[in-house]
Motif scaffolding. Structure first.
Motif, PDB file in Angstrom:
ATOM      1  N   SER A   1      -2.428  -6.190  -7.374  1.00 48.17           N
ATOM      2  CA  SER A   1      -3.282  -6.577  -8.324  1.00 48.17           C
ATOM      3  C   SER A   1      -3.098  -7.830  -9.074  1.00 48.17           C
ATOM      4  N   LYS A   2      -1.950  -8.052  -9.280  1.00 49.85           N
ATOM      5  CA  LYS A   2      -1.567  -9.326  -9.982  1.00 49.85           C
ATOM      6  C   LYS A   2      -1.863 -10.397  -9.015  1.00 49.85           C
ATOM      7  N   MET A   3      -1.323 -10.297  -7.840  1.00 51.45           N
ATOM      8  CA  MET A   3      -1.758 -11.182  -6.579  1.00 51.45           C
ATOM      9  C   MET A   3      -2.990 -11.779  -6.435  1.00 51.45           C
ATOM     10  N   ILE A   4      -3.640 -10.645  -6.355  1.00 46.53           N
ATOM     11  CA  ILE A   4      -5.221 -10.976  -6.403  1.00 46.53           C
ATOM     12  C   ILE A   4      -5.714 -11.787  -7.740  1.00 46.53           C
ATOM     13  N   GLU A   5      -5.396 -11.486  -8.783  1.00 46.55           N
ATOM     14  CA  GLU A   5      -5.690 -12.311  -9.892  1.00 46.55           C
ATOM     15  C   GLU A   5      -5.275 -13.808  -9.765  1.00 46.55           C
ATOM     16  N   ASP A   6      -4.106 -13.545  -9.097  1.00 45.53           N
ATOM     17  CA  ASP A   6      -3.435 -15.292  -9.122  1.00 45.53           C
ATOM     18  C   ASP A   6      -3.972 -15.739  -7.708  1.00 45.53           C
ATOM     19  N   LYS A   7      -5.010 -15.216  -6.985  1.00 47.85           N
ATOM     20  CA  LYS A   7      -5.635 -15.586  -5.569  1.00 47.85           C
ATOM     21  C   LYS A   7      -4.505 -15.918  -4.784  1.00 47.85           C
ATOM     22  N   LYS A   8      -3.669 -15.190  -4.610  1.00 46.72           N
ATOM     23  CA  LYS A   8      -2.699 -15.154  -3.539  1.00 46.72           C
ATOM     24  C   LYS A   8      -2.814 -13.783  -2.506  1.00 46.72           C
ATOM     25  N   TYR A   9      -3.928 -14.176  -1.822  1.00 45.83           N
ATOM     26  CA  TYR A   9      -4.640 -13.157  -0.777  1.00 45.83           C
ATOM     27  C   TYR A   9      -3.618 -12.576   0.189  1.00 45.83           C
ATOM     28  N   GLU A  10      -3.161 -13.458   0.732  1.00 43.99           N
ATOM     29  CA  GLU A  10      -2.160 -13.067   1.882  1.00 43.99           C
ATOM     30  C   GLU A  10      -0.885 -12.259   1.581  1.00 43.99           C
ATOM     31  N   GLU A  11      -0.441 -12.795   0.491  1.00 43.93           N
ATOM     32  CA  GLU A  11       0.813 -11.871  -0.226  1.00 43.93           C
ATOM     33  C   GLU A  11       0.319 -10.676  -0.565  1.00 43.93           C
ATOM     34  N   ALA A  12      -0.696 -10.664  -1.123  1.00 44.54           N
ATOM     35  CA  ALA A  12      -1.379  -9.320  -1.530  1.00 44.54           C
ATOM     36  C   ALA A  12      -1.704  -8.213  -0.360  1.00 44.54           C
ATOM     37  N   VAL A  13      -2.308  -8.909   0.540  1.00 46.29           N
ATOM     38  CA  VAL A  13      -2.395  -8.216   1.909  1.00 46.29           C
ATOM     39  C   VAL A  13      -1.274  -7.376   2.420  1.00 46.29           C
ATOM     40  N   LYS A  14      -0.278  -8.376   2.503  1.00 47.16           N
ATOM     41  CA  LYS A  14       1.035  -7.862   2.832  1.00 47.16           C
ATOM     42  C   LYS A  14       1.800  -6.565   2.032  1.00 47.16           C
ATOM     43  N   ILE A  15       1.628  -6.778   0.892  1.00 47.67           N
ATOM     44  CA  ILE A  15       2.174  -5.949  -0.170  1.00 47.67           C
ATOM     45  C   ILE A  15       1.273  -4.660   0.146  1.00 47.67           C
ATOM     46  N   LEU A  16       0.037  -4.549   0.183  1.00 50.45           N
ATOM     47  CA  LEU A  16      -0.916  -3.573   0.326  1.00 50.45           C
ATOM     48  C   LEU A  16      -0.505  -2.818   1.501  1.00 50.45           C
ATOM     49  N   TYR A  17      -0.221  -3.317   2.798  1.00 48.93           N
ATOM     50  CA  TYR A  17       0.219  -2.517   3.872  1.00 48.93           C
ATOM     51  C   TYR A  17       1.484  -1.822   3.783  1.00 48.93           C
ATOM     52  N   ARG A  18       2.132  -2.024   2.799  1.00 54.59           N
ATOM     53  CA  ARG A  18       3.423  -1.167   2.484  1.00 54.59           C
ATOM     54  C   ARG A  18       2.943   0.081   1.719  1.00 54.59           C
ATOM     55  N   VAL A  19       1.685   0.214   1.415  1.00 51.38           N
ATOM     56  CA  VAL A  19       1.387   1.557   0.822  1.00 51.38           C
ATOM     57  C   VAL A  19       0.906   2.524   1.971  1.00 51.38           C
ATOM     58  N   GLU A  20       1.661   3.708   2.179  1.00 48.57           N
ATOM     59  CA  GLU A  20       1.513   4.533   3.303  1.00 48.57           C
ATOM     60  C   GLU A  20       1.080   6.012   2.694  1.00 48.57           C
ATOM     61  N   ASN A  21       1.254   6.092   1.526  1.00 49.86           N
ATOM     62  CA  ASN A  21       0.842   7.532   1.022  1.00 49.86           C
ATOM     63  C   ASN A  21      -0.693   7.461   0.847  1.00 49.86           C
ATOM     64  N   VAL A  22      -1.299   8.700   1.585  1.00 50.06           N
ATOM     65  CA  VAL A  22      -2.817   8.933   1.466  1.00 50.06           C
ATOM     66  C   VAL A  22      -3.164   8.951   0.202  1.00 50.06           C
ATOM     67  N   ASP A  23      -2.507   9.388  -1.021  1.00 47.82           N
ATOM     68  CA  ASP A  23      -2.977   9.618  -2.041  1.00 47.82           C
ATOM     69  C   ASP A  23      -3.283   8.123  -2.720  1.00 47.82           C
ATOM     70  N   PHE A  24      -2.876   7.108  -2.165  1.00 48.56           N
ATOM     71  CA  PHE A  24      -3.103   5.538  -2.823  1.00 48.56           C
ATOM     72  C   PHE A  24      -4.208   4.921  -1.737  1.00 48.56           C
ATOM     73  N   TYR A  25      -4.405   5.599  -0.831  1.00 52.17           N
ATOM     74  CA  TYR A  25      -5.488   4.762   0.315  1.00 52.17           C
ATOM     75  C   TYR A  25      -6.834   4.409  -0.424  1.00 52.17           C
ATOM     76  N   PHE A  26      -7.276   5.195  -1.589  1.00 49.99           N
ATOM     77  CA  PHE A  26      -8.606   4.645  -2.221  1.00 49.99           C
ATOM     78  C   PHE A  26      -8.333   3.334  -2.871  1.00 49.99           C
ATOM     79  N   LEU A  27      -7.274   3.156  -3.611  1.00 47.80           N
ATOM     80  CA  LEU A  27      -6.745   1.906  -4.199  1.00 47.80           C
ATOM     81  C   LEU A  27      -6.498   0.860  -3.249  1.00 47.80           C
ATOM     82  N   LYS A  28      -5.727   1.221  -2.252  1.00 44.98           N
ATOM     83  CA  LYS A  28      -5.252   0.199  -1.171  1.00 44.98           C
ATOM     84  C   LYS A  28      -6.394  -0.485  -0.508  1.00 44.98           C
TER      85      LYS A  28
END
Length: 104
Positions: free
Chosen positions: A47-74
């Motif tokens: 979220s912070k990276m998106i605010e800072d327009k660091k989109y590539e880094e944010a995508v890399k971080i989001l792909y670390r999210v593997e728990n189905v309970d967080f797939y909505f936010l991811k």
């Protein structure tokens, strides 16, 4: 007397087994909690990276999210990134996936 000693040994073995199972359950619960906290941290960082327009880094971080309970936010955040970078069809796909994983 021998029967009494053997019965005491059985009781000790049973108590040790119960103790080991309890420890194993505790360790598993701790690991699950660590996983949940890790997912929350990754969502917050992205979220912070998106605010800072660091989109590539944010995508890399989001792909670390593997728990189905967080797939909505991811997927919602991946959709936001795609939208902000002008990839509207991709954004729509991510938003649809997020909708599937929504709890309501």
């Amino acid at each position: 007397m021998l029967k009494k000693i053997l019965n005491n040994k059985k009781i000790i073995v049973i108590n040790i087994a119960i103790l080991l199972l309890s420890v194993a359950a505790f360790i598993k619960a701790e690991q699950q909690q660590d996983s949940i906290l890790s997912n929350i941290e990754n969502i917050n960082i992205s979220s912070k990276m998106i605010e800072d327009k660091k989109y590539e880094e944010a995508v890399k971080i989001l792909y670390r999210v593997e728990n189905v309970d967080f797939y909505f936010l991811k997927n919602q955040q991946l959709g936001d990134i795609a939208f902000l970078t002008g990839k509207y069809e991709e954004a729509l796909s991510f938003y649809n996936i997020a909708q599937v994983h929504a709890k309501d």
